[in-house]
Design a protein around this motif. Structure first.
Motif, PDB file in Angstrom:
ATOM      1  N   HIS A  67      -0.826  25.582  38.710  1.00  0.00           N
ATOM      2  CA  HIS A  67      -0.404  26.644  39.619  1.00  0.00           C
ATOM      3  C   HIS A  67       0.103  27.876  38.860  1.00  0.00           C
ATOM      4  CE1 HIS A  67       3.288  24.472  38.690  1.00  0.00           C
ATOM      5  NE2 HIS A  67       3.946  25.568  39.024  1.00  0.00           N
ATOM      6  N   SER A  68       0.458  27.711  37.598  1.00  0.00           N
ATOM      7  CA  SER A  68       0.981  28.815  36.786  1.00  0.00           C
ATOM      8  C   SER A  68      -0.086  29.532  35.963  1.00  0.00           C
ATOM      9  CB  SER A  68       2.040  28.285  35.811  1.00  0.00           C
ATOM     10  OG  SER A  68       3.069  27.648  36.483  1.00  0.00           O
ATOM     11  N   SER A  69      -1.269  28.967  35.885  1.00  0.00           N
ATOM     12  CA  SER A  69      -2.297  29.491  34.985  1.00  0.00           C
ATOM     13  C   SER A  69      -2.640  30.954  35.251  1.00  0.00           C
ATOM     14  CB  SER A  69      -3.559  28.637  35.060  1.00  0.00           C
ATOM     15  OG  SER A  69      -3.298  27.329  34.606  1.00  0.00           O
ATOM     16  N   GLU A  70      -2.813  31.325  36.493  1.00  0.00           N
ATOM     17  CA  GLU A  70      -3.178  32.709  36.815  1.00  0.00           C
ATOM     18  C   GLU A  70      -2.075  33.681  36.399  1.00  0.00           C
ATOM     19  OE1 GLU A  70      -5.370  35.952  37.848  1.00  0.00           O
ATOM     20  OE2 GLU A  70      -6.027  33.890  37.589  1.00  0.00           O
ATOM     21  N   ASN A  71      -0.815  33.300  36.615  1.00  0.00           N
ATOM     22  CA  ASN A  71       0.299  34.161  36.211  1.00  0.00           C
ATOM     23  C   ASN A  71       0.335  34.347  34.693  1.00  0.00           C
ATOM     24  OD1 ASN A  71       1.373  34.618  38.828  1.00  0.00           O
ATOM     25  ND2 ASN A  71       2.231  32.562  38.786  1.00  0.00           N
ATOM     26  N   VAL A  72       0.023  33.294  33.954  1.00  0.00           N
ATOM     27  CA  VAL A  72       0.007  33.385  32.499  1.00  0.00           C
ATOM     28  C   VAL A  72      -1.144  34.279  32.042  1.00  0.00           C
ATOM     29  CG1 VAL A  72      -0.272  32.059  30.356  1.00  0.00           C
ATOM     30  CG2 VAL A  72       1.222  31.211  32.170  1.00  0.00           C
ATOM     31  N   ARG A  73      -2.296  34.191  32.704  1.00  0.00           N
ATOM     32  CA  ARG A  73      -3.418  35.084  32.361  1.00  0.00           C
ATOM     33  C   ARG A  73      -3.038  36.548  32.610  1.00  0.00           C
ATOM     34  NH1 ARG A  73      -6.737  30.709  33.738  1.00  0.00           N
ATOM     35  NH2 ARG A  73      -6.713  31.102  35.960  1.00  0.00           N
ATOM     36  N   LEU A  74      -2.345  36.801  33.719  1.00  0.00           N
ATOM     37  CA  LEU A  74      -1.899  38.168  34.013  1.00  0.00           C
ATOM     38  C   LEU A  74      -0.907  38.653  32.960  1.00  0.00           C
ATOM     39  CD1 LEU A  74      -1.493  37.915  37.900  1.00  0.00           C
ATOM     40  CD2 LEU A  74      -3.274  39.159  36.640  1.00  0.00           C
ATOM     41  N   LEU A  75      -0.019  37.763  32.520  1.00  0.00           N
ATOM     42  CA  LEU A  75       0.924  38.122  31.465  1.00  0.00           C
ATOM     43  C   LEU A  75       0.169  38.438  30.180  1.00  0.00           C
ATOM     44  CD1 LEU A  75       3.703  38.485  30.219  1.00  0.00           C
ATOM     45  CD2 LEU A  75       3.806  35.995  29.892  1.00  0.00           C
ATOM     46  N   ARG A  76      -0.830  37.641  29.860  1.00  0.00           N
ATOM     47  CA  ARG A  76      -1.609  37.902  28.646  1.00  0.00           C
ATOM     48  C   ARG A  76      -2.243  39.295  28.705  1.00  0.00           C
ATOM     49  NH1 ARG A  76      -6.238  34.502  25.450  1.00  0.00           N
ATOM     50  NH2 ARG A  76      -6.651  36.165  23.974  1.00  0.00           N
ATOM     51  N   GLU A  77      -2.812  39.649  29.850  1.00  0.00           N
ATOM     52  CA  GLU A  77      -3.410  40.976  30.011  1.00  0.00           C
ATOM     53  C   GLU A  77      -2.368  42.070  29.814  1.00  0.00           C
ATOM     54  OE1 GLU A  77      -5.396  41.042  33.807  1.00  0.00           O
ATOM     55  OE2 GLU A  77      -6.721  39.380  33.239  1.00  0.00           O
ATOM     56  N   ALA A  78      -1.185  41.871  30.369  1.00  0.00           N
ATOM     57  CA  ALA A  78      -0.102  42.858  30.220  1.00  0.00           C
ATOM     58  C   ALA A  78       0.341  42.957  28.760  1.00  0.00           C
ATOM     59  CB  ALA A  78       1.081  42.483  31.116  1.00  0.00           C
ATOM     60  N   LEU A  79       0.393  41.826  28.071  1.00  0.00           N
ATOM     61  CA  LEU A  79       0.768  41.832  26.652  1.00  0.00           C
ATOM     62  C   LEU A  79      -0.281  42.572  25.823  1.00  0.00           C
ATOM     63  CD1 LEU A  79       2.053  38.159  26.247  1.00  0.00           C
ATOM     64  CD2 LEU A  79       3.444  40.245  26.209  1.00  0.00           C
ATOM     65  N   GLU A  80      -1.550  42.310  26.102  1.00  0.00           N
ATOM     66  CA  GLU A  80      -2.621  42.983  25.366  1.00  0.00           C
ATOM     67  C   GLU A  80      -2.575  44.493  25.588  1.00  0.00           C
ATOM     68  OE1 GLU A  80      -5.866  39.327  25.296  1.00  0.00           O
ATOM     69  OE2 GLU A  80      -5.973  40.801  26.912  1.00  0.00           O
ATOM     70  N   LYS A  81      -2.235  44.905  26.792  1.00  0.00           N
ATOM     71  CA  LYS A  81      -2.156  46.336  27.122  1.00  0.00           C
ATOM     72  C   LYS A  81      -0.939  46.983  26.456  1.00  0.00           C
ATOM     73  CE  LYS A  81      -1.577  49.482  30.986  1.00  0.00           C
ATOM     74  NZ  LYS A  81      -1.221  49.593  32.389  1.00  0.00           N
ATOM     75  N   ASN A  82       0.216  46.319  26.544  1.00  0.00           N
ATOM     76  CA  ASN A  82       1.466  46.890  26.048  1.00  0.00           C
ATOM     77  C   ASN A  82       1.680  46.731  24.551  1.00  0.00           C
ATOM     78  OD1 ASN A  82       3.079  47.978  28.413  1.00  0.00           O
ATOM     79  ND2 ASN A  82       2.478  45.961  29.183  1.00  0.00           N
ATOM     80  N   PHE A  83       0.993  45.765  23.932  1.00  0.00           N
ATOM     81  CA  PHE A  83       1.175  45.501  22.509  1.00  0.00           C
ATOM     82  C   PHE A  83      -0.189  45.408  21.808  1.00  0.00           C
ATOM     83  CE2 PHE A  83       4.751  43.656  24.837  1.00  0.00           C
ATOM     84  CZ  PHE A  83       5.782  44.401  24.291  1.00  0.00           C
ATOM     85  N   PRO A  84      -0.907  46.517  21.755  1.00  0.00           N
ATOM     86  CA  PRO A  84      -2.268  46.485  21.191  1.00  0.00           C
ATOM     87  C   PRO A  84      -2.307  46.175  19.693  1.00  0.00           C
ATOM     88  CG  PRO A  84      -1.575  48.747  21.606  1.00  0.00           C
ATOM     89  CD  PRO A  84      -0.512  47.854  22.193  1.00  0.00           C
ATOM     90  N   LEU A  85      -1.203  46.354  18.993  1.00  0.00           N
ATOM     91  CA  LEU A  85      -1.180  46.080  17.557  1.00  0.00           C
ATOM     92  C   LEU A  85      -0.892  44.614  17.239  1.00  0.00           C
ATOM     93  CD1 LEU A  85       0.754  49.255  16.343  1.00  0.00           C
ATOM     94  CD2 LEU A  85      -1.727  48.887  16.489  1.00  0.00           C
ATOM     95  N   GLN A  86      -0.420  43.878  18.238  1.00  0.00           N
ATOM     96  CA  GLN A  86      -0.079  42.471  18.024  1.00  0.00           C
ATOM     97  C   GLN A  86      -1.255  41.585  18.440  1.00  0.00           C
ATOM     98  OE1 GLN A  86       2.240  44.692  19.051  1.00  0.00           O
ATOM     99  NE2 GLN A  86       3.495  44.447  17.235  1.00  0.00           N
ATOM    100  N   LYS A  87      -1.427  40.514  17.706  1.00  0.00           N
ATOM    101  CA  LYS A  87      -2.417  39.495  18.043  1.00  0.00           C
ATOM    102  C   LYS A  87      -1.805  38.624  19.138  1.00  0.00           C
ATOM    103  CE  LYS A  87      -4.694  35.602  15.781  1.00  0.00           C
ATOM    104  NZ  LYS A  87      -4.846  34.904  14.499  1.00  0.00           N
ATOM    105  N   ILE A  88      -2.558  38.378  20.220  1.00  0.00           N
ATOM    106  CA  ILE A  88      -2.090  37.527  21.315  1.00  0.00           C
ATOM    107  C   ILE A  88      -2.895  36.222  21.253  1.00  0.00           C
ATOM    108  CG2 ILE A  88      -1.667  37.340  23.793  1.00  0.00           C
ATOM    109  CD1 ILE A  88      -0.302  39.804  22.492  1.00  0.00           C
TER     110      ILE A  88
END
Length: 138
Positions: A67-88
């Motif tokens: 039930h949490s998987s979609e929320n984690v995917r959305l967080l990953r997208e937000a991390l990739e957008k906000n932290f483009p220099l960091q490897k996710i």
């Protein structure tokens, strides 16, 4: 050397763990209200010198989403957008909460202390980080 930060994301709280400067030891850092997570990360990632963000990926035993998987995917997208220099990086987080609870028991914490869900989240993030480090041969 850039440090590695791990997140055990939950709808209410997110456990946070980080390596030392040499990427040898994984330690719990804190637990953050998930609504404040992005502000926390924007303040801390540059200050701590984080190069990699490890995000716990929730899966069922049969490898299906939870039930949490979609929320984690959305967080990953937000991390990739906000932290483009960091490897996710996504890391399987199955059993980390149970292992965290067992760690609390093994360390001698009293029953009342083991009810501290924030501590469980922080320990879970540390276990996620340790798992990643082992996979990378660190």
């Amino acid at each position: 050397m850039n440090r590695i930060l791990a997140l055990d994301f939950g709808l209410r709280r997110t456990g946070v763990a980080i390596t030392d400067e040499m990427n040898i030891i994984a330690s719990g850092l804190t637990t953050v209200d998930s609504r404040d997570l992005m502000n926390f990360l924007q303040a801390e990632i540059p200050k701590l010198g984080v190069g990699t963000i490890v995000l716990g990926e929730p899966k069922r035993l049969n490898n299906e989403d939870t039930h949490s998987s979609e929320n984690v995917r959305l967080l990953r997208e937000a991390l990739e957008k906000n932290f483009p220099l960091q490897k996710i990086v996504m890391v399987d987080e199955r059993f980390t909460s149970k292992m965290a609870f067992q760690t609390m028991i093994d360390s001698g914490l009293k029953k009342k202390q083991r009810k501290n869900k924030a501590m469980v989240d922080e320990i879970s993030a540390t276990l996620i980080l340790q798992s990643y480090m082992q996979q990378m041969g660190m």
